[in-house]
Design a protein around this motif. Structure first.
Motif, PDB file in Angstrom:
ATOM      1  N   PHE A 200       0.833  -1.204   0.000  1.00  0.00           N
ATOM      2  CA  PHE A 200       0.000   0.000   0.000  1.00  0.00           C
ATOM      3  C   PHE A 200       0.871   1.259   0.000  1.00  0.00           C
ATOM      4  N   LEU A 201       1.880   1.275   0.861  1.00  0.00           N
ATOM      5  CA  LEU A 201       2.725   2.458   0.994  1.00  0.00           C
ATOM      6  C   LEU A 201       3.621   2.664  -0.228  1.00  0.00           C
ATOM      7  N   SER A 202       4.034   1.579  -0.885  1.00  0.00           N
ATOM      8  CA  SER A 202       4.902   1.716  -2.057  1.00  0.00           C
ATOM      9  C   SER A 202       4.124   2.127  -3.297  1.00  0.00           C
ATOM     10  N   ASN A 203       2.853   1.752  -3.379  1.00  0.00           N
ATOM     11  CA  ASN A 203       2.049   2.078  -4.561  1.00  0.00           C
ATOM     12  C   ASN A 203       1.644   3.544  -4.612  1.00  0.00           C
ATOM     13  N   LEU A 204       1.490   4.177  -3.450  1.00  0.00           N
ATOM     14  CA  LEU A 204       0.984   5.549  -3.405  1.00  0.00           C
ATOM     15  C   LEU A 204       1.872   6.533  -4.154  1.00  0.00           C
ATOM     16  N   PRO A 205       3.172   6.650  -3.830  1.00  0.00           N
ATOM     17  CA  PRO A 205       4.009   7.602  -4.579  1.00  0.00           C
ATOM     18  C   PRO A 205       4.208   7.199  -6.029  1.00  0.00           C
ATOM     19  N   GLU A 206       4.156   5.896  -6.307  1.00  0.00           N
ATOM     20  CA  GLU A 206       4.293   5.422  -7.688  1.00  0.00           C
ATOM     21  C   GLU A 206       3.200   6.012  -8.570  1.00  0.00           C
ATOM     22  N   ALA A 207       1.960   5.928  -8.111  1.00  0.00           N
ATOM     23  CA  ALA A 207       0.839   6.456  -8.882  1.00  0.00           C
ATOM     24  C   ALA A 207       0.844   7.976  -8.904  1.00  0.00           C
ATOM     25  N   LEU A 208       1.276   8.572  -7.810  1.00  0.00           N
ATOM     26  CA  LEU A 208       1.284  10.036  -7.712  1.00  0.00           C
ATOM     27  C   LEU A 208       2.198  10.639  -8.780  1.00  0.00           C
ATOM     28  N   SER A 209       3.415  10.130  -8.874  1.00  0.00           N
ATOM     29  CA  SER A 209       4.364  10.679  -9.844  1.00  0.00           C
ATOM     30  C   SER A 209       4.011  10.281 -11.278  1.00  0.00           C
ATOM     31  N   SER A 210       3.552   9.045 -11.466  1.00  0.00           N
ATOM     32  CA  SER A 210       3.222   8.584 -12.817  1.00  0.00           C
ATOM     33  C   SER A 210       2.024   9.324 -13.392  1.00  0.00           C
ATOM     34  N   SER A 211       1.054   9.678 -12.543  1.00  0.00           N
ATOM     35  CA  SER A 211      -0.125  10.401 -13.024  1.00  0.00           C
ATOM     36  C   SER A 211       0.259  11.780 -13.543  1.00  0.00           C
ATOM     37  N   ALA A 212       1.224  12.400 -12.871  1.00  0.00           N
ATOM     38  CA  ALA A 212       1.705  13.694 -13.351  1.00  0.00           C
ATOM     39  C   ALA A 212       2.332  13.560 -14.733  1.00  0.00           C
ATOM     40  N   GLN A 213       3.066  12.462 -14.957  1.00  0.00           N
ATOM     41  CA  GLN A 213       3.666  12.230 -16.267  1.00  0.00           C
ATOM     42  C   GLN A 213       2.588  11.987 -17.325  1.00  0.00           C
ATOM     43  N   MET A 214       1.533  11.287 -16.948  1.00  0.00           N
ATOM     44  CA  MET A 214       0.433  11.044 -17.886  1.00  0.00           C
ATOM     45  C   MET A 214      -0.249  12.344 -18.283  1.00  0.00           C
ATOM     46  N   ARG A 215      -0.385  13.264 -17.316  1.00  0.00           N
ATOM     47  CA  ARG A 215      -0.990  14.557 -17.626  1.00  0.00           C
ATOM     48  C   ARG A 215      -0.121  15.328 -18.616  1.00  0.00           C
ATOM     49  N   MET A 216       1.205  15.176 -18.503  1.00  0.00           N
ATOM     50  CA  MET A 216       2.108  15.816 -19.457  1.00  0.00           C
ATOM     51  C   MET A 216       1.937  15.240 -20.857  1.00  0.00           C
ATOM     52  N   GLN A 217       1.421  14.018 -20.920  1.00  0.00           N
ATOM     53  CA  GLN A 217       1.129  13.398 -22.204  1.00  0.00           C
ATOM     54  C   GLN A 217      -0.177  13.924 -22.803  1.00  0.00           C
ATOM     55  N   GLY A 218      -0.903  14.728 -22.033  1.00  0.00           N
ATOM     56  CA  GLY A 218      -2.159  15.277 -22.523  1.00  0.00           C
ATOM     57  C   GLY A 218      -3.347  14.371 -22.325  1.00  0.00           C
ATOM     58  N   MET A 219      -3.197  13.360 -21.460  1.00  0.00           N
ATOM     59  CA  MET A 219      -4.308  12.442 -21.215  1.00  0.00           C
ATOM     60  C   MET A 219      -5.383  13.120 -20.379  1.00  0.00           C
ATOM     61  N   SER A 220      -6.629  12.754 -20.621  1.00  0.00           N
ATOM     62  CA  SER A 220      -7.731  13.292 -19.837  1.00  0.00           C
ATOM     63  C   SER A 220      -7.736  12.658 -18.452  1.00  0.00           C
ATOM     64  N   VAL A 221      -8.309  13.388 -17.491  1.00  0.00           N
ATOM     65  CA  VAL A 221      -8.396  12.878 -16.122  1.00  0.00           C
ATOM     66  C   VAL A 221      -9.187  11.573 -16.093  1.00  0.00           C
ATOM     67  N   GLN A 222     -10.269  11.524 -16.874  1.00  0.00           N
ATOM     68  CA  GLN A 222     -11.102  10.326 -16.892  1.00  0.00           C
ATOM     69  C   GLN A 222     -10.322   9.104 -17.366  1.00  0.00           C
ATOM     70  N   ARG A 223      -9.530   9.281 -18.412  1.00  0.00           N
ATOM     71  CA  ARG A 223      -8.764   8.152 -18.936  1.00  0.00           C
ATOM     72  C   ARG A 223      -7.700   7.701 -17.939  1.00  0.00           C
ATOM     73  N   ILE A 224      -7.036   8.657 -17.282  1.00  0.00           N
ATOM     74  CA  ILE A 224      -6.024   8.305 -16.294  1.00  0.00           C
ATOM     75  C   ILE A 224      -6.636   7.483 -15.164  1.00  0.00           C
ATOM     76  N   LEU A 225      -7.785   7.937 -14.658  1.00  0.00           N
ATOM     77  CA  LEU A 225      -8.426   7.235 -13.545  1.00  0.00           C
ATOM     78  C   LEU A 225      -8.909   5.853 -13.969  1.00  0.00           C
ATOM     79  N   ILE A 226      -9.399   5.735 -15.216  1.00  0.00           N
ATOM     80  CA  ILE A 226      -9.834   4.422 -15.705  1.00  0.00           C
ATOM     81  C   ILE A 226      -8.651   3.463 -15.784  1.00  0.00           C
ATOM     82  N   MET A 227      -7.502   3.968 -16.243  1.00  0.00           N
ATOM     83  CA  MET A 227      -6.309   3.125 -16.346  1.00  0.00           C
ATOM     84  C   MET A 227      -5.856   2.648 -14.967  1.00  0.00           C
ATOM     85  N   TRP A 228      -5.885   3.545 -13.977  1.00  0.00           N
ATOM     86  CA  TRP A 228      -5.476   3.144 -12.637  1.00  0.00           C
ATOM     87  C   TRP A 228      -6.497   2.204 -12.013  1.00  0.00           C
TER      88      TRP A 228
END
Length: 304
Positions: A200-228
């Motif tokens: 649980f503790l290791s997954n939290l920062p992993e998703a936090l930083s990766s989601s920021a990278q996905m936003r830089m890719q121009g992905m929509s919030v909905q698509r990011i959340l669906i992927m996670w």
């Protein structure tokens, strides 16, 4: 044992729900990089503690408690199965990670991105050396990899599946021991709390930083959340499969599989989590955060 398989699925979701939580935080809040780095280090320490206690220690303990030479020899073979599985798991992780990196997966890790850029600079002639990239340059770098978002998702899937699979096998092993001892099997009493906390503790920062990278890719919030969310569900399924296999796979083969997962997890910590943490936060603070995570997970074991 159908109820145990359902428990394993629930436990897999519990371990990985922090992916969705981290994604939401990364999307809607601006978290200082230093905090993200310290969180990653804390999670790495917790995961190190969890895999040492839940995956490696049982084989060592069985060997130490062997009462006869025959049993000791059997446990030695199991230990070598564990070691062999660990190296195979580490090599598989490296090979699959290399494939993802070649398709833009390195963009999910800032430290790897900077390292790659510095490596490219080091092999250019002196008069061709370019300045370090700015924020706009990094965005262009992201844009040049149209499939990087998928590679990021696959990379996190590669990190999560071995972990969740082991959750199911550990749960099934605990339930089996309790059943043989004639102890009533209760969900909250057979949970591997150390492993649960570490994942649980290791997954939290992993998703936090990766989601920021996905936003830089121009992905929509909905698509990011669906992927996670899909990752959360898939790790739940992997945990359920681990419980199913834990019921009928021979013990020595299961030890090899657990070693496989432990090797992949340990390689991931050394190759991704700690370098990323050191890049984002001061190294000494990263060391202390890793130490804190390690003993925090141990505390869960004490409280079991």
């Amino acid at each position: 044992m159908d109820i145990v398989v359902a428990w394993a699925f629930i436990l897999g979701v519990m371990c990985s729900i922090s992916l969705l939580i981290g994604a939401l935080i990364g999307i809607y809040f601006k978290i200082p990089k230093r905090i993200v780095g310290l969180m990653a280090a804390f999670g790495a320490g917790a995961l190190l503690s969890a895999l040492a206690i839940e995956l490696v220690a049982p084989s060592i303990d069985a060997f130490m408690q062997a009462s006869t030479a025959e049993i000791r020899a059997h446990e030695v073979r199991n230990f070598f199965h564990l070691v062999a599985g660990a190296f195979v798991g580490g090599i598989i992780f490296v090979l699959l990670d290399w494939v993802l990196i070649e398709h833009g997966g390195y963009l999910r890790k800032t430290a790897f991105l900077i390292s790659k850029i510095m490596h490219e600079r080091a092999h250019l002639p002196q008069h061709h050396t370019q300045p370090l990239p700015t924020g706009q340059d990094l965005e262009k770098k992201h844009a040049s990899h149209d499939n990087a978002a998928v590679a990021i998702w696959l990379g996190n899937l590669l990190d999560g599946l071995p972990e969740s699979f082991v959750v199911g096998t550990v749960l099934m092993a605990t339930v089996t021991v309790s059943a043989h001892a004639g102890t009533p099997v209760v969900f909250w009493e057979v949970l591997p709390y150390t492993l649960l906390a570490g994942l649980f503790l290791s997954n939290l920062p992993e998703a936090l930083s990766s989601s920021a990278q996905m936003r830089m890719q121009g992905m929509s919030v909905q698509r990011i959340l669906i992927m996670w969310l899909s990752l959360v569900l898939m790790t739940g399924v992997a945990a359920a499969l681990g419980a199913i296999m834990g019921e009928w796979v021979p013990h020595n083969a299961m030890v090899f599989i657990e070693g496989l997962a432990a090797g992949a997890m340990l390689t991931m910590i050394g190759a991704a989590m700690l370098p990323e943490a050191t890049h984002l936060a001061p190294p000494n603070w990263v060391g202390l955060a890793t130490l804190s995570g390690f003993f925090s997970a141990l505390l869960f074991k004490v409280l079991e």
